[in-house]
Design an enzyme around this catalytic site. Structure first.
Site, PDB file in Angstrom:
ATOM      1  N   TYR A 144       0.825  -1.213   0.000  1.00 29.27           N
ATOM      2  CA  TYR A 144       0.000   0.000   0.000  1.00 29.27           C
ATOM      3  C   TYR A 144       0.863   1.268   0.000  1.00 29.27           C
ATOM      4  CZ  TYR A 144      -4.001  -3.013   0.806  1.00 29.27           C
ATOM      5  OH  TYR A 144      -4.963  -3.968   0.667  1.00 29.27           O
TER       6      TYR A 144
HETATM    7  C1  LIG Z   1       0.206  -7.744  -2.014  1.00 26.93           C
HETATM    8  C2  LIG Z   1      -0.396  -8.452  -3.251  1.00 26.93           C
HETATM    9  C3  LIG Z   1      -1.871  -8.099  -3.325  1.00 26.93           C
HETATM   10  C4  LIG Z   1       0.343  -7.971  -4.527  1.00 26.93           C
HETATM   11  O1  LIG Z   1      -0.275  -8.599  -5.654  1.00 26.93           O
HETATM   12  P1  LIG Z   1       0.476  -8.798  -7.052  1.00 26.93           P
HETATM   13  O2  LIG Z   1      -0.562  -9.107  -8.067  1.00 26.93           O
HETATM   14  O3  LIG Z   1       1.596  -9.753  -6.914  1.00 26.93           O
HETATM   15  O4  LIG Z   1       1.086  -7.329  -7.277  1.00 26.93           O
HETATM   16  P2  LIG Z   1       1.247  -6.574  -8.694  1.00 26.93           P
HETATM   17  O5  LIG Z   1       1.856  -7.492  -9.677  1.00 26.93           O
HETATM   18  O6  LIG Z   1      -0.048  -5.935  -9.059  1.00 26.93           O
HETATM   19  O7  LIG Z   1       2.281  -5.437  -8.285  1.00 26.93           O
HETATM   20  C5  LIG Z   1       2.039  -4.091  -8.613  1.00 26.93           C
HETATM   21  C6  LIG Z   1       3.171  -3.239  -8.065  1.00 26.93           C
HETATM   22  O8  LIG Z   1       3.240  -3.385  -6.643  1.00 26.93           O
HETATM   23  C7  LIG Z   1       4.553  -3.791  -6.256  1.00 26.93           C
HETATM   24  N1  LIG Z   1       4.398  -4.707  -5.123  1.00 26.93           N
HETATM   25  C8  LIG Z   1       3.806  -5.913  -5.101  1.00 26.93           C
HETATM   26  N2  LIG Z   1       3.856  -6.417  -3.838  1.00 26.93           N
HETATM   27  C9  LIG Z   1       4.509  -5.506  -3.083  1.00 26.93           C
HETATM   28  C10 LIG Z   1       4.888  -5.450  -1.721  1.00 26.93           C
HETATM   29  N3  LIG Z   1       4.575  -6.428  -0.874  1.00 26.93           N
HETATM   30  N4  LIG Z   1       5.552  -4.370  -1.289  1.00 26.93           N
HETATM   31  C11 LIG Z   1       5.865  -3.335  -2.128  1.00 26.93           C
HETATM   32  N5  LIG Z   1       5.528  -3.327  -3.441  1.00 26.93           N
HETATM   33  C12 LIG Z   1       4.870  -4.400  -3.903  1.00 26.93           C
HETATM   34  C13 LIG Z   1       5.111  -4.493  -7.492  1.00 26.93           C
HETATM   35  O9  LIG Z   1       6.527  -4.487  -7.469  1.00 26.93           O
HETATM   36  C14 LIG Z   1       4.537  -3.657  -8.603  1.00 26.93           C
HETATM   37  O10 LIG Z   1       5.292  -2.462  -8.700  1.00 26.93           O
HETATM   38  P3  LIG Z   1       5.612  -1.742 -10.133  1.00 26.93           P
HETATM   39  O11 LIG Z   1       4.274  -1.587 -10.833  1.00 26.93           O
HETATM   40  O12 LIG Z   1       6.227  -0.450  -9.746  1.00 26.93           O
HETATM   41  O13 LIG Z   1       6.500  -2.700 -10.826  1.00 26.93           O
HETATM   42  C15 LIG Z   1      -0.188  -9.990  -3.163  1.00 26.93           C
HETATM   43  O14 LIG Z   1       1.176 -10.277  -2.942  1.00 26.93           O
HETATM   44  C16 LIG Z   1      -1.013 -10.661  -2.092  1.00 26.93           C
HETATM   45  O15 LIG Z   1      -2.166 -11.006  -2.301  1.00 26.93           O
HETATM   46  N6  LIG Z   1      -0.410 -10.922  -0.915  1.00 26.93           N
HETATM   47  C17 LIG Z   1      -1.069 -11.644   0.147  1.00 26.93           C
HETATM   48  C18 LIG Z   1      -2.228 -10.891   0.718  1.00 26.93           C
HETATM   49  C19 LIG Z   1      -1.899  -9.491   1.141  1.00 26.93           C
HETATM   50  O16 LIG Z   1      -0.825  -9.215   1.688  1.00 26.93           O
HETATM   51  N7  LIG Z   1      -2.864  -8.576   0.909  1.00 26.93           N
HETATM   52  C20 LIG Z   1      -2.713  -7.147   1.163  1.00 26.93           C
HETATM   53  C21 LIG Z   1      -3.406  -6.603   2.321  1.00 26.93           C
HETATM   54  S1  LIG Z   1      -4.586  -7.502   3.215  1.00 26.93           S
END
Ligand SMILES: CC(C)(COP(=O)(O)OP(=O)(O)OC[C@H]1O[C@@H](n2cnc3c(N)ncnc32)[C@H](O)[C@@H]1OP(=O)(O)O)[C@@H](O)C(=O)NCCC(=O)NCCS
Length: 178
Positions: A144
Site C-alpha cells: 500500500y
Molecule cells: C500484495 C499483493 C496483493 C500484490 O499482488 P500482485 O498481483 O503480486 O502485485 P502486482 O503485480 O499488481 O504489483 C504491482 C506493483 O506493486 C509492487 N508490489 C507488489 N507487492 C509488493 C509489496 N509487498 N511491497 C511493495 N511493493 C509491492 C510491485 O513491485 C509492482 O510495482 P511496479 O508496478 O512499480 O513494478 C499480493 O502479494 C497478495 O495477495 N499478498 C497476500 C495478501 C496481502 O498481503 N494482501 C494485502 C493486504 S490484506
C-alpha cells in the site's frame, strides 16, 4: 491463460466463483473468502469483488465497507485540515489478495485501482474523506505504501489515502477546484 490484466473482469462475488480453490498464502484471507464472504455480503457488512479471467476462477478479491475514523487517530497535519468533528466517514478496503498462481502480473494493482475508483465514485453520493486499509502484515503494508498510502500514527498496519489524492489520481488536480 491470459497475461493482460485488463482481460480479468472485476465483478461482485457470485455463486459461479470457485472460492474453495483460492489460495493467497495467508490463511486468514483464504478462510475469509471460503467461509465468511458470502455471509458478509448477504448481511450487508461487506461488499466483495472478485477478479476473474473466466467467470469461475478466483484470481483475486477485495472487500469494501463504510468506516468511521476518529479524527484524533489521524496524523496532525491531516486532522487540522478537517472540520472539527470527532469522526469522519471513510471507505474501508478491509481485504485485498491475489492468488499465488496469479502473482506478479499486475493484478494486485488492477484490484487496488478498481477499489479506489469505486470508492471515489461512491463518495460523490455518500461522502467519504479517505480510503482506509488494513494490511495483514508489514509486507502488505509496503504494497500500500508503494501507492502512497500513509500510516496511522501508532496503529500498526492501518493506512489511509485521502479521497482528494484519489480524485487527483483519476481526474487531475483541476477537478478539485470545481
Ligand atoms: C500484495 C499483493 C496483493 C500484490 O499482488 P500482485 O498481483 O503480486 O502485485 P502486482 O503485480 O499488481 O504489483 C504491482 C506493483 O506493486 C509492487 N508490489 C507488489 N507487492 C509488493 C509489496 N509487498 N511491497 C511493495 N511493493 C509491492 C510491485 O513491485 C509492482 O510495482 P511496479 O508496478 O512499480 O513494478 C499480493 O502479494 C497478495 O495477495 N499478498 C497476500 C495478501 C496481502 O498481503 N494482501 C494485502 C493486504 S490484506
Amino acid at each position: 491463460m491470459t497475461e493482460n490484466k485488463f482481460e480479468f473482469r472485476i465483478e461482485p462475488l457470485g455463486k459461479a466463483h470457485d472460492r474453495a480453490a483460492f489460495s493467497c498464502g495467508i490463511a486468514a484471507l483464504d478462510n475469509y473468502l471460503i467461509t465468511q464472504a458470502r455471509q458478509d455480503v448477504e448481511k450487508r457488512v461487506s461488499a466483495v469483488f472478485i477478479c476473474t479471467p473466466d467467470v469461475r476462477t478466483v484470481a483475486g478479491f477485495y472487500t469494501l465497507s463504510q468506516y468511521s475514523v476518529n479524527v484524533g487517530a489521524l496524523p496532525e497535519r491531516v486532522a487540522r485540515k478537517l472540520p472539527k468533528y470527532p469522526e469522519v466517514p471513510t471507505s474501508l478496503l478491509g481485504r485485498l489478495a491475489v492468488s499465488e498462481q496469479f502473482r506478479g502480473q499486475g493484478l494486485g494493482e488492477h484490484l487496488l485501482i478498481d477499489a479506489l475508483y469505486r470508492c471515489l465514485r461512491q463518495s460523490k453520493e455518500i461522502a467519504s474523506a479517505a480510503v482506509v486499509v488494513d494490511a495483514k502484515d508489514a509486507n502488505a503494508a509496503s504494497f500500500y505504501q508503494h501507492y502512497g498510502f500513509i500510516g496511522f500514527p501508532g496503529i500498526a498496519d492501518r493506512l489511509f489515502l485521502p479521497m482528494k489524492t484519489i480524485q487527483a489520481m483519476f481526474e487531475g488536480k483541476q477537478s478539485q477546484r470545481r
